[in-house]
Design an enzyme around this catalytic site. Structure first.
Site: not given
Ligand code: ADP
Ligand code: ASP
Ligand code: MG
Length: 815
Positions: A676, A680
């Site tokens: 994750d 980003k």
């Protein structure tokens, strides 16, 4: 003397006629001329019946009986029982005449324009007769005037022209002898040879104006079913409003291009006599309505937008057209001979092609006639075959205010462009009263609304939101929009309507806007099965202006539709990272598609939830700054875990607590594996200008290798405990140097690394607590002391707020 006219919609049934009578009542003892259309829908019904008779369909009699009954019903409901009999008999006598004519059409299978005019005339002859009788029955001194006795026309059946000299004389003479209220048939006249003619569809307005002109009336009142001439057709543009004043020319242009409240020809007799025309609403007589007069009031750039469907574009191309004098004359002469009205012409200055718009029903005739006229040029390849394209509409913006006022067409085409409405041809009359453009018929509603908004509500925007994903973020967003709706609309003049919601199982649409608080429950109980392809098709078919697709899922599959959504000129707002963190090619393609289509693709919440990261960075770059490096803690979950991982606690317990408290993904390995965070930082790096692919990122996976793979979550939670000592060692080592562990993403020299780092108490990340995110931007400008963006980087409320802010940003952009 006043002239009034009541249109078919005002006298569609007994109840409406009752309303009309109460409007007429105050005139009971004055001389007044009142023109009536046929009862609403009767003219169409008469044409239809005759068509069936013509085709030999016996059932025309059934339809005829229905027409008869409508008239008889009105008599029965409105005339006292004593007088009903003779009136019913009169109506029946007329209906018998009509039946005879129709029987003739049925037998000889021919319906000439002359016969059709006669057939249509029954509508007005019956309506005005019946209303005159109703008025008399109420003690009003009314007389029925069959306008065929006074209006003299040529024999151009279906569209007869008026012989004004004879007509005016007849009308004046008639009114000298008849002083009471006159109930007059609209639409009909008589040719020199004594045959019934009609003045063209909607011709009752014209009849009224002819009477007004002849009688030099003080005013002409057109009573209809709307409160005046409006800024746009209220059936197409919900926010249309009444224009209080129009000049004759403005009204003429508006009605010419489809605002059918008044028939364009109406204006001529009234205009010549400078008689003001008032448009009033039968169903709201107190409403001000519109006054059309010689007066020109400026102030507003544009008075209205209107449209006409059923248009074909005809293109005539060829070298033979260049500089040859008289080509246009031959071309348009040919069309004139065929009685084909050219609505709009645009010729490129190279003169290589001429493009014009006509009603589609004439397109074949036009093509044949032009190709015949230019057969030699076509044979010699000086001209190409005529190309006809169908399914177009004409849009017009009208107003005296645009004269010598630059920027009107700019505003018009930018509004159309932003909504993906392609313009095929443009024309501006030299009167500068109107700019017309040709667009596809399917776009007309969107185009009208967009133009209406651009010109009349320029400081007001309506956004139409299509939401997918009704989990925590989606639901919070709906409540937020609902709670702020009034305030946003009042203070920021942005209205956010939610048109559709969907989750992975159901979808629910409402073009008028859903009740946001109840939408999710309504979708679950009454929605249709969800299917992304159907969802987007429906969204495209609605073709609403300022549409915004909001993706609050984390689904890869939904992102596959992004391209087609942007291509359809629909903006996208999303916290879903999947699109921007997949291949670089996809990321770039989506951005450029949005740019080309003039719509927005906004994803501030891809990084740091509601924190202003992407916008801030973009602002820096736009103003000429360059990003040198980025250091960031981008996982609220991991920050929470490492903040709670203190002396005396075991790592696996901390993870378990975080999971129980709902701070992790259902499987905490989805946080610990760093994917994750990788998504980003990849997005941030790309935004900063580095062309990186996912595989360029080095990730330290915190899931011990023995715990990866298909192991169930419960087993993993147990297995993780076996590695507690390793984590404890790392913590202690850092602690011995008075440092703390942080899971950090770093972009430096175009390289991205993600991993566990220990930071000293001087480092800005040392004091991070809870689930905060922090982004440290070192740029050319922020060099000595980097810019720090810090705050809660996860949670439904802050994410939904960020999504909402992006939606509002689109509202501002669309203005
Ligand atoms: P009537 O039966 O009274 O002759 P029409 O149906 O001919 O009435 O014309 C009125 C209708 O024109 C309205 O109901 C409205 O739907 C339509 N219309 C189209 N454009 C406009 C506009 N710009 N302003 C008002 N009405 C419009
Ligand atoms: N009844 C005629 C029509 O429907 C004329 C009118 O209504 O103005 O066209
Ligand atoms: Mg009308």
């Amino acid at each position: 003397m006043k002239v009034l006219k009541f249109g078919g919609s005002s006298i569609a049934d007994a109840q409406r006629i009752q309303t009309v009578i109460s409007i007429i009542d105050p005139y009971r003892s004055q001389g007044v001329a009142i023109v009536f259309s046929a009862f609403g829908g009767i003219t169409d019904a008469l044409i239809d019946v005759s068509q069936h008779a013509l085709l030999g369909d016996k059932d025309y009699r059934v339809a005829l009986a229905a027409i008869e009954n409508r008239h008889l019903d009105v008599v029965r409901s409105l005339v006292g029982i004593r007088k009903q009999g003779s009136i019913l008999a009169q109506v029946k006598i007329r209906m018998n005449e009509l039946e005879d004519v129709l029987h003739g059409v049925f037998l000889v299978k021919e319906r000439t324009p002359r016969t059709l005019d006669y057939i249509m005339s029954f509508g007005e002859r019956l309506s005005a007769y019946i209303i005159a009788e109703v008025l008399k029955d109420r003690g009003i001194e009314a007389e029925f005037l069959d306008a065929r006795n006074v209006i003299r026309t040529d024999s151009n059946f279906g569209n007869a022209r008026i012989d004004f000299e004879t007509t005016n004389r007849n009308i004046r003479r008639y009114f000298e002898e008849h002083k009471g209220l006159q109930a007059i048939t609209g639409f009909v006249g008589t040719s020199e040879s004594g045959e019934t003619t009609t003045l063209g569809r909607s011709g009752s307005d014209y009849t009224a104006a002819i009477f007004a002109g002849a009688l030099q009336a003080e005013s002409l009142e057109i009573w209809t079913d709307v409160s005046g001439m409006m800024t746009a057709d209220p059936r197409m543009v919900r926010k249309a409003f009444t224009v209080p004043q129009l000049s004759y020319e403005e009204a003429m242009e508006l009605s010419h291009f489809g605002a059918k409240v008044v028939f364009p020809a109406t204006m001529q007799p009234a205009m010549a006599g400078k008689i003001p025309i008032r448009i009033k609403n039968t169903f709201d007589p107190e409403a001000g309505g519109t006054v059309i007069s010689a007066e020109v009031t400026n102030g507003k750039l544009i008075k209205g937008v209107s449209s006409m469907n059923g248009i074909s574009l005809i293109n005539v191309t060829g070298s033979g057209l260049v500089g040859v004098v008289g080509v246009s004359r031959r071309l348009f002469g040919t069309l004139a001979n065929e009685k084909i009205n050219v609505i709009l012409i645009s010729q490129a200055s190279s003169e290589h092609s001429i493009c014009f718009a006509i009603e589609s029903k004439y397109s074949l005739r036009a093509k044949v006639a032009i190709e015949k006229e230019f057969q030699y040029e076509i044979q010699n390849d000086e001209m190409e075959k005529v190309i006809v394209e169908n399914d177009f509409a004409i849009l017009a913006v009208v107003g005296e205010g645009m004269k010598h006022n630059p920027g009107t067409s700019g505003r018009m085409f930018s509004a159309l462009g932003k909504n993906g409405v392609n313009v095929y041809a443009i024309a501006q009359g030299s009167s500068e009263l109107n700019i017309s453009s040709v667009v596809k018929e399917v776009d007309i509603s969107k185009a009208l609304n967009a133009l209406h908004e651009a010109f009349f509500l320029s400081d007001r925007k309506v956004l139409n939101v299509f939401l997918v994903g009704t989990g925590l973020i989606g639901k919070t967003l709906l409540h937020m929009i609902n709670d702020h709706y009034e305030q946003l609309s009042r203070e920021n003049r942005i209205e956010v309507n939610v048109i559709a919601v969907a989750n992975s199982r159901k979808m629910l649409f409402n073009e008028e806007g859903l009740d946001m608080d109840a939408a999710v429950d309504a979708m679950k109980s009454a929605g249709e099965p969800m299917n992304m392809a159907l969802y987007t098709d429906r969204m495209f078919a609605m073709n609403l202006p300022n549409s915004v697709f909001v993706d609050c899922t984390s689904s890869e599959q939904v992102t596959e539709y992004y391209e087609s959504i942007l291509v359809a000129s629909v903006s996208i707002v999303t916290p879903n990272k999947k699109a921007n963190s997949s291949s670089l090619a996809k990321y770039k393609m989506l951005k450029s598609t949005a740019f080309k289509r003039g719509v927005r693709f906004l994803y501030e919440t891809n990084v740091g939830a509601g924190l202003p990261v992407i916008n801030t960075m973009n602002d820096l770059l736009l103003s000429g700054d360059k990003v040198i490096s980025i250091e960031a803690v981008l996982s609220g979950t991991l920050n929470y875990i490492f903040s709670a991982f203190v002396e005396g606690r075991r790592f696996s317990d901390v993870v378990r607590d975080a999971k129980v408290s709902g701070f992790t993904e259902p499987d905490p390995r989805d946080d610990l594996n760093g994917m994750d965070v990788a998504r980003k930082i990849l997005i941030l790096a790309r935004e900063a200008g580095w062309d990186l692919e996912p595989e360029h990122i080095t990730i330290e996976n915190l899931v011990p290798s023995s715990c990866r793979g298909g192991m169930p979550v419960d087993e993993f939670m147990v297995a993780l405990a076996a590695h507690d000592d390793d984590f404890e060692r790392m913590r202690r080592e850092a602690g011995s140097r008075e440092e703390k562990l942080r899971y950090m993403a770093v972009l430096k020299d175009g390289k991205v690394t993600i991993g566990l780092v220990s930071v000293d108490n001087q480092h800005p990340f040392y004091s991070l607590s809870g689930s905060d995110n922090v982004i440290l931007l070192t740029t050319e400008r922020y060099h000595e002391r980097p810019m720090v963006i810090r705050g809660p980087g996860a949670g439904a409320a802050v994410t939904a707020a960020g999504v909402f802010a992006d939606i509002i940003r689109i509202g501002h952009y669309a203005k």
